[in-house]
Motif scaffolding. Structure first.
Motif, PDB file in Angstrom:
ATOM      1  N   ILE A  87      34.951  35.345  43.505  1.00  0.00           N
ATOM      2  CA  ILE A  87      33.499  35.457  43.685  1.00  0.00           C
ATOM      3  C   ILE A  87      32.936  34.044  43.561  1.00  0.00           C
ATOM      4  N   PRO A 134      35.850  40.454  52.342  1.00  0.00           N
ATOM      5  CA  PRO A 134      34.637  40.711  51.578  1.00  0.00           C
ATOM      6  C   PRO A 134      33.785  39.451  51.425  1.00  0.00           C
ATOM      7  N   LYS A 176      31.560  37.786  48.623  1.00  0.00           N
ATOM      8  CA  LYS A 176      31.345  37.998  47.191  1.00  0.00           C
ATOM      9  C   LYS A 176      30.602  36.816  46.580  1.00  0.00           C
ATOM     10  N   ASN A 180      27.601  35.298  43.659  1.00  0.00           N
ATOM     11  CA  ASN A 180      26.953  35.471  42.360  1.00  0.00           C
ATOM     12  C   ASN A 180      25.962  34.342  42.167  1.00  0.00           C
ATOM     13  N   GLY A 187      25.445  39.498  40.643  1.00  0.00           N
ATOM     14  CA  GLY A 187      26.504  39.461  41.638  1.00  0.00           C
ATOM     15  C   GLY A 187      26.148  40.380  42.792  1.00  0.00           C
ATOM     16  N   THR A 228      28.002  41.771  46.319  1.00  0.00           N
ATOM     17  CA  THR A 228      29.232  41.732  47.094  1.00  0.00           C
ATOM     18  C   THR A 228      29.203  42.775  48.207  1.00  0.00           C
ATOM     19  N   PHE A 245      31.819  44.804  51.092  1.00  0.00           N
ATOM     20  CA  PHE A 245      33.208  45.121  51.427  1.00  0.00           C
ATOM     21  C   PHE A 245      33.275  45.960  52.694  1.00  0.00           C
ATOM     22  N   GLU A 256      35.812  47.203  42.451  1.00  0.00           N
ATOM     23  CA  GLU A 256      35.135  46.044  41.859  1.00  0.00           C
ATOM     24  C   GLU A 256      34.089  46.462  40.833  1.00  0.00           C
ATOM     25  N   GLN A 301      28.351  47.956  49.558  1.00  0.00           N
ATOM     26  CA  GLN A 301      27.881  46.857  48.712  1.00  0.00           C
ATOM     27  C   GLN A 301      27.826  47.215  47.229  1.00  0.00           C
TER      28      GLN A 301
END
Lengths: 516, 516
Positions: free
Chosen positions: A92, A160, A162, A164, A191, A193, A195, A204, A287
């Protein structure tokens, strides 16, 4: 060290202090040492007092905003170093999105904005000029970020994604601002993310939740329950929310420690975050978003603090060991001071965060109180007897236990004691929290437990209307009861168990209670 | 590696790409590789393009706000890790003060607020509710912090007070927003310290300035001039300002890299920051404030970037070495890929930031361009010949130099080459910058140098009215000339030297020019 020395007068240089008592009073007045509220008697006042006297917080001239002093920031930085390294292992990456959101974007996701709209602060002017379009300050960054996710994500190779960020957010709440716990601006990480598959997102969510558990349990020494939020309590616009839940025995309130949300595809739909998979088919991303904030530090103060002030878990304490010289009349003062410096050097080289307090104008007793107020886990006192015996006296902050340690064995024993303190803070907090957990089966048992300030585990039918009904029926001065979470760790639910509130068949055990 | 392989078609899985050319074009279209502007021809457009194509910045839907992408943040974090550790050695502690300032406090220091007032963003609403008192967003935190310095500082024992915060600030400028260089929100650190004596404050100003020099010269490989700002250019409300000044040869503009201010006692007066010294006498503190911001990163892009994209100094590059497999027809593809992974492992274990790009759907040539665009200092190519010869081919980003390295000597040579790149980036930048420096003595020489885009060193009488006059006389489309700084490193000033602008006796050599 010599008994009694601690209560002797400060070796003050002040010329107008003539008697021991006058001197002590003056110091007391000057520095305001000692708390005037007790944790068990007046928790709210105690909390406000301890965060200020422990030099964590200074109240600010704008209500709901607080100054985070170095004593706070070092805790934050310690947790940040841990969490940041862990998420980097998960690939990340950190980024920084703007503080400002334009209204059109903010309002794109309806459920989401409904949850935040009343708390949004608006910038309408710069200098003396009115802005054509008002601009919102982020209460969270889903709507800030996701238009760009839509831009950056085209094919499966872009997944993905990712990201933060460590930042400040603003929620202009008007109800009961409380340092750390509920403030108009706070620091957090968020965060975000995306996918290709739900499976990756699901996985996750739990990986991150485990990091949050570790922050609470391993760093802050606070037991938490991992679980899932109810439909009513989940993140506005998301698919499901997991959380770590802590509990404050003194107020009988649960407190949401941190949350890890699976947003599903709802935001993806609103923000058109699509991708083409290996086969050339169109798909929509899955997400997550997840966050923990400076609230963690408030929970730490509430759980561990006592009537002498803060109690800091060694892992997060800016100073783990404070070394205080205890000179006595004609004793070898220089020798004592040198021993203190030597002790700091030894421990420091061994990797401990250690300082000495060699100030000459404060008495040892004043220093003890000062560092107890700040919650330093371990105090080392060195007096003439210690010097003679090649030992130091070690005093634990958490239980006041005292032990003499030979200098030759300093590093090993300090290491062991700090580790014990960390463990026993957690154990003590867990014991207290566990005592507050009550399993109930009926409405009457529930109401009794609620008035006893319990964290209530009850069989529930898992219907939103029923939770609303419980809220309505428990409304009152202290606030209504609601679900805290449905723990992942479920006790057995015998066939035929009924919901405590609706009498319908129960589907799960869920924690209920009042909360922050 | 095999010549020609780099230009071969991507081993793309796309079904609709039939010829080599079609494939290449498609990739090109899809990813927008290659810059359409040249640094020397159209600097402004080149800059905007390179920060976006290099994935440092994404433009945001609010003008003057930018998204800092991971490629940017990792540079920021590297500099932050260095600077934060250095100031902690100086016993400066981190804190966090609120984003918001109440108007009364903001306006306390008249000169100061005059400097910032037009750029202040105001929050006037929360949700649908108008706020009774409008609230400013910090453009800088002097007025946010100093009322509390007044509260915390009572006696000499409370001094020095040395705090720093890492945060965002907002300056709602309307003129020419530029990523990193001039944005409405930016990230920075701001240090705010208070001392009992001017000597201590003076000393710290220079210690911090030296750290700023190191950030520019040692990390970003950018030469800077340390010096003092003129009265006209110093920090609003301060006593004197020191800075590190960089120069952008392409535009012929100076750029203030970072500033370290001695505030003197002016703010102390306004905010009543007094203390009692050892003798019981009242004194007023001496204060400093100092900051560097994400602007640093913009200067780095401007100085080192070229027509192929970013050029990252190894010390701050998120990836220092990128390893790219160069498969060829029937060659041992698996062997090549394994060699790439092995190379990453070896270099990674040796402490380098290294990644491989094993994506199968991009050609080596596309990958070369991609990582050149992002400015990765060193590329390692591994093809069949390299595999056979137990070597790797190494290509420098800064000068395209290629060398084959035996695998047995990989770590040592990569270390040496990265170190050379860091040095030669600095040397090249210094040579370019030095070529732009022109020493002048007369107004005519000055005007010629100005139109030649020089960084002009001129003898000056050091009078504020004269600087204003120079500004007025050089006003024009490109902006007026002003002082950049008076360098600490002064050339000899022969007796009788006259000011280039006023003809009065010169007191010092000062840098002049247009600036950002």
């Amino acid at each position: 060290m010599e008994k009694g020395v601690a209560e002797s007068a400060p070796s003050s240089k002040k010329s107008n202090a003539n008697s021991k008592n006058a001197k002590k009073k003056e110091v007391k007045k000057e520095t305001g040492l000692g708390l005037s509220n007790k944790k068990d008697e007046n928790f709210g006042e105690w909390y406000s007092e301890v965060v200020v006297s422990g030099e964590m917080i200074e109240y600010y001239d704008i209500s709901g905003c607080y100054i985070l002093r170095p004593w706070t920031m070092s805790i934050w930085e310690t947790m940040q170093a841990f969490f940041d390294a862990e998420i980097k292992k998960m690939k990340i990456k950190n980024c920084y999105f703007p503080l400002f959101v334009s209204p059109g974007v903010l309002q794109r996701e309806k459920d989401h904005i409904e949850g935040f709209a009343p708390e949004v602060a608006w910038v309408t002017k710069s200098g003396d000029t009115d802005l054509d379009v008002h601009i919102a300050i982020r209460p969270t960054s889903e709507t800030v970020m996701y238009p760009y996710y839509s831009k950056w994500i085209r094919g499966h190779r872009d997944l993905p994604l990712k990201l933060n960020q460590w930042c400040n957010v603003v929620r202009w709440e008007f109800s009961h601002p409380t340092p750390f716990i509920r403030s108009r601006e706070f620091l957090w990480q968020e965060g975000h993310t995306a996918f290709a598959t739900k499976e990756e997102a699901d996985e996750e969510v739990l990986q991150i939740l485990e990091l949050y558990r570790r922050i609470y349990e391993e760093f802050l020494a606070i037991p938490v329950v991992k679980g899932k939020k109810s439909e009513l309590e989940k993140f506005a616009g998301g698919l499901y929310t997991t959380s770590v839940e802590a509990f404050i025995p003194n107020t009988g309130r649960g407190i949401q420690g941190a949350t890890s949300h699976c947003l599903g595809q709802n935001f993806a739909k609103m923000f058109e975050i699509n991708f083409e998979n290996e086969k050339g088919e169109k798909g929509m991303v899955w997400q997550n978003s997840w966050a923990y904030s400076t609230r963690t530090i408030g929970v730490m103060v509430m759980v561990h603090g006592d009537d002498k002030g803060l109690v800091m878990p060694p892992k997060v304490s800016s100073i783990q060991v404070i070394v205080i010289p205890v000179p006595f009349k004609d004793a070898d003062t220089k020798g004592i001071f040198d021993a203190c410096s030597e002790t700091v050097k030894t421990l420091s080289e061994a990797g401990f965060r250690v300082e000495d307090d060699l100030r000459e104008n404060y008495s040892p007793g004043w220093k003890y109180s000062h560092w107890e107020m700040k919650g330093v886990p371990l105090r080392i006192e060195i007096g003439p007897k210690d010097l003679a015996n090649k030992q130091v006296r070690v005093v634990r902050r958490d239980n006041s236990a005292k032990v003499d340690i030979p200098v030759s064995n300093l590093v090993e024993q300090v290491k062991e004691i700090l580790s014990k303190i960390q463990d026993s803070l957690f154990e003590a907090a867990k014991e207290k929290r566990d005592k507050c957990i009550e399993k109930v089966k009926t409405w009457d048992e529930f109401m009794t437990a609620l008035s006893d300030k319990k964290m209530i585990l009850a069989p529930w039918c898992d219907e939103e209307e029923v939770e609303k009904d419980v809220k309505a029926r428990t409304k009152g001065e202290a606030g209504a009861a609601k679900t805290l979470c449905t723990p992942f760790d479920q006790p057995e639910l015998p066939e035929g168990t009924l919901c405590f509130a609706s009498g319908k068949p129960a589907k799960k055990w869920t924690y209920w209670g009042r909360s922050y």
